[in-house]
Design an enzyme around this catalytic site. Structure first.
Site, PDB file in Angstrom:
ATOM      1  CG  ASN A   9      29.558  87.887  16.180  1.00 61.82           C
ATOM      2  OD1 ASN A   9      30.514  87.246  15.717  1.00 61.82           O
ATOM      3  ND2 ASN A   9      28.961  88.867  15.524  1.00 61.82           N
ATOM      4  CE  LYS A  11      30.764  91.892  16.042  1.00 59.78           C
ATOM      5  NZ  LYS A  11      30.374  93.296  15.943  1.00 59.78           N
ATOM      6  CG  HIS A  95      26.755  90.494  12.070  1.00 60.17           C
ATOM      7  ND1 HIS A  95      27.388  91.687  11.815  1.00 60.17           N
ATOM      8  CD2 HIS A  95      26.629  90.403  13.412  1.00 60.17           C
ATOM      9  CE1 HIS A  95      27.632  92.288  12.971  1.00 60.17           C
ATOM     10  NE2 HIS A  95      27.191  91.537  13.953  1.00 60.17           N
ATOM     11  CD  GLU A  97      30.508  93.651  12.335  1.00 60.29           C
ATOM     12  OE1 GLU A  97      31.037  92.531  12.400  1.00 60.29           O
ATOM     13  OE2 GLU A  97      30.348  94.381  13.336  1.00 60.29           O
ATOM     14  CD  GLU A 167      23.574  91.844  16.261  1.00 56.10           C
ATOM     15  OE1 GLU A 167      24.153  91.654  17.324  1.00 56.10           O
ATOM     16  OE2 GLU A 167      24.115  91.685  15.154  1.00 56.10           O
ATOM     17  N   GLY A 173      29.092  97.839  18.464  1.00 52.93           N
ATOM     18  CA  GLY A 173      30.480  98.219  18.659  1.00 52.93           C
ATOM     19  C   GLY A 173      30.686  99.699  18.950  1.00 52.93           C
ATOM     20  CB  SER A 212      26.859  98.584  22.900  1.00 52.62           C
ATOM     21  OG  SER A 212      27.630  99.045  21.799  1.00 52.62           O
TER      22      SER A 212
HETATM   23  P1  PGA Z   1      28.819  94.509  20.042  1.00 54.38           P
HETATM   24  O1  PGA Z   1      28.506  93.592  18.748  1.00 54.38           O
HETATM   25  O2  PGA Z   1      28.277  93.751  21.241  1.00 54.38           O
HETATM   26  O3  PGA Z   1      30.303  94.649  20.071  1.00 54.38           O
HETATM   27  O4  PGA Z   1      28.096  95.786  19.838  1.00 54.38           O
HETATM   28  C1  PGA Z   1      27.287  92.919  18.605  1.00 54.38           C
HETATM   29  C2  PGA Z   1      27.261  92.193  17.288  1.00 54.38           C
HETATM   30  O5  PGA Z   1      27.773  92.718  16.294  1.00 54.38           O
HETATM   31  O6  PGA Z   1      26.721  91.065  17.203  1.00 54.38           O
END
Ligand code: PGA
Length: 252
Positions: A9, A11, A95, A97, A167, A173, A212
Site C-alpha cells: 500500500n 499510500k 483502510h 486512514e 491492521e 506506521g 509495521s
Molecule cells: P505500515 O502501513 O506498514 O507502514 O505500518 C500498513 C498499512 O497502513 O497498510
C-alpha cells in the site's frame, strides 16, 4: 493450504520516475517459488502506468480506495468500473486512514466492498482496533462491528472472492508491530466469526496482517496458522524491503 498475498500500500507516495524504479526493482526481483503472489497499490494517477509496467509479470495492481457509486455527479471520486477498466484487480476498502481521516463509516465501507465486487474487483477489507480500544479490551467487538457491516450488506458468499486485512491502528506506521501471537489471536477470531456463517468460505479467505510489517518480522507473522500475507505500507516503498517480505512468503 491458502496462498500468501504480499500487498504493498504505497499510500500518497511516489512519482512517475520513482514508481518506475520501484516497479522495475520488484518485477526484476520476484523470488522463485510458488504459493504466494505480489500486489502493489499505487495512488490513482499512477495506476495505469503501473499496470503497464507490471504487464506480463506476476505482480498485480490494486487501488487504495474507490467510490461506492457507479458514475455520476461525485466530483473527485473514482468508480470501481474505472479501476477495472485500467486493469486493476484489487482495491483496498476501509483502510483505517480512510475511516479516521475521512470519516468513512462501516456502512460506507460495506457499500464500497459491494460496488467493487460488482465491477469485478477483489476488495481488501481492512479492519482493526485503535490503541484505546485494545487497552479497553474491545478489540474483538471493534473488529466484529467492521466485519458484520460487510456481512450484512454483502453476505458470507461474497467473502469467497475477497481478502481481509487485520491492521491494528496502533501498529500502522509506528514501528510497533503486533506480536505474531497477538495478530494470530485476532486472525483466528475473524476466521471463526466467518465460520459461524460458512465454514468453507472461512477456511478459504485470505486474512492479511498489516502494521509495521518488514523483512525482519515477516517470517514470524506469516508462520502463524491464520495469517495469509501482509498489507505493507512503509516497507513497500523500497524494492529491497518489499522483496524481503516476498522472500519470507516464498520460504513459508
Ligand atoms: P505500515 O502501513 O506498514 O507502514 O505500518 C500498513 C498499512 O497502513 O497498510
Amino acid at each position: 493450504m491458502r496462498d500468501i498475498l504480499v500487498a504493498g500500500n504505497w499510500k500518497m507516495n511516489g512519482s512517475s520516475a520513482a514508481n518506475a524504479e520501484l516497479v522495475a526493482g520488484i518485477v526484476g526481483g520476484v523470488p522463485a517459488g510458488d504459493g504466494f503472489s505480489l500486489l502493489v497499490c499505487p495512488p490513482f494517477p499512477y495506476v495505469a502506468a503501473v499496470v503497464e509496467a507490471t504487464a506480463g509479470s506476476p505482480v498485480s495492481v490494486g487501488a487504495q480506495n474507490v467510490s461506492e457509486h457507479d458514475k455520476g455527479a461525485y466530483t473527485g471520486e473514482v468508480s470501481p468500473g474505472m479501476l477495472k477498466d485500467l486493469g486493476c484487480e484489487y482495491v483496498i476498502v476501509g483502510h483505517s486512514e480512510r475511516r479516521s481521516l475521512y470519516n468513512e463509516t462501516s456502512g460506507q465501507v460495506a457499500a464500497k466492498f459491494v460496488a467493487a465486487q460488482a465491477a469485478g474487483l477483489t476488495p481488501i477489507l481492512c479492519v482493526g482496533e485503535s490503541l484505546e480500544e485494545r487497552e479497553a479490551g474491545t478489540t474483538e467487538a471493534v473488529v466484529d462491528e467492521q466485519l458484520d457491516a460487510v456481512l450484512d450488506a454483502a453476505g458470507i458468499a461474497a467473502f469467497g472472492t475477497a481478502v481481509i486485512a487485520y491492521e491494528p491502528v496502533w501498529a500502522i506506521g509506528t514501528g510497533m508491530t503486533a506480536t505474531p501471537e497477538q495478530a494470530q489471536d485476532v486472525h483466528r477470531h475473524i476466521r471463526e466469526r466467518l465460520a459461524g456463517h460458512d465454514g468453507t468460505v472461512a477456511a478459504k479467505v485470505q486474512i492479511l496482517y498489516g502494521g509495521s510489517m518488514k523483512g525482519e518480522n515477516a517470517a514470524g507473522l506469516l508462520g502463524q496458522a491464520d495469517i495469509d500475507g501482509g498489507l505493507i505500507g512503509g516497507a513497500s516503498l523500497k524494492a529491497a524491503d518489499f522483496l524481503a517480505i516476498a522472500q519470507a512468503a516464498a520460504n513459508d
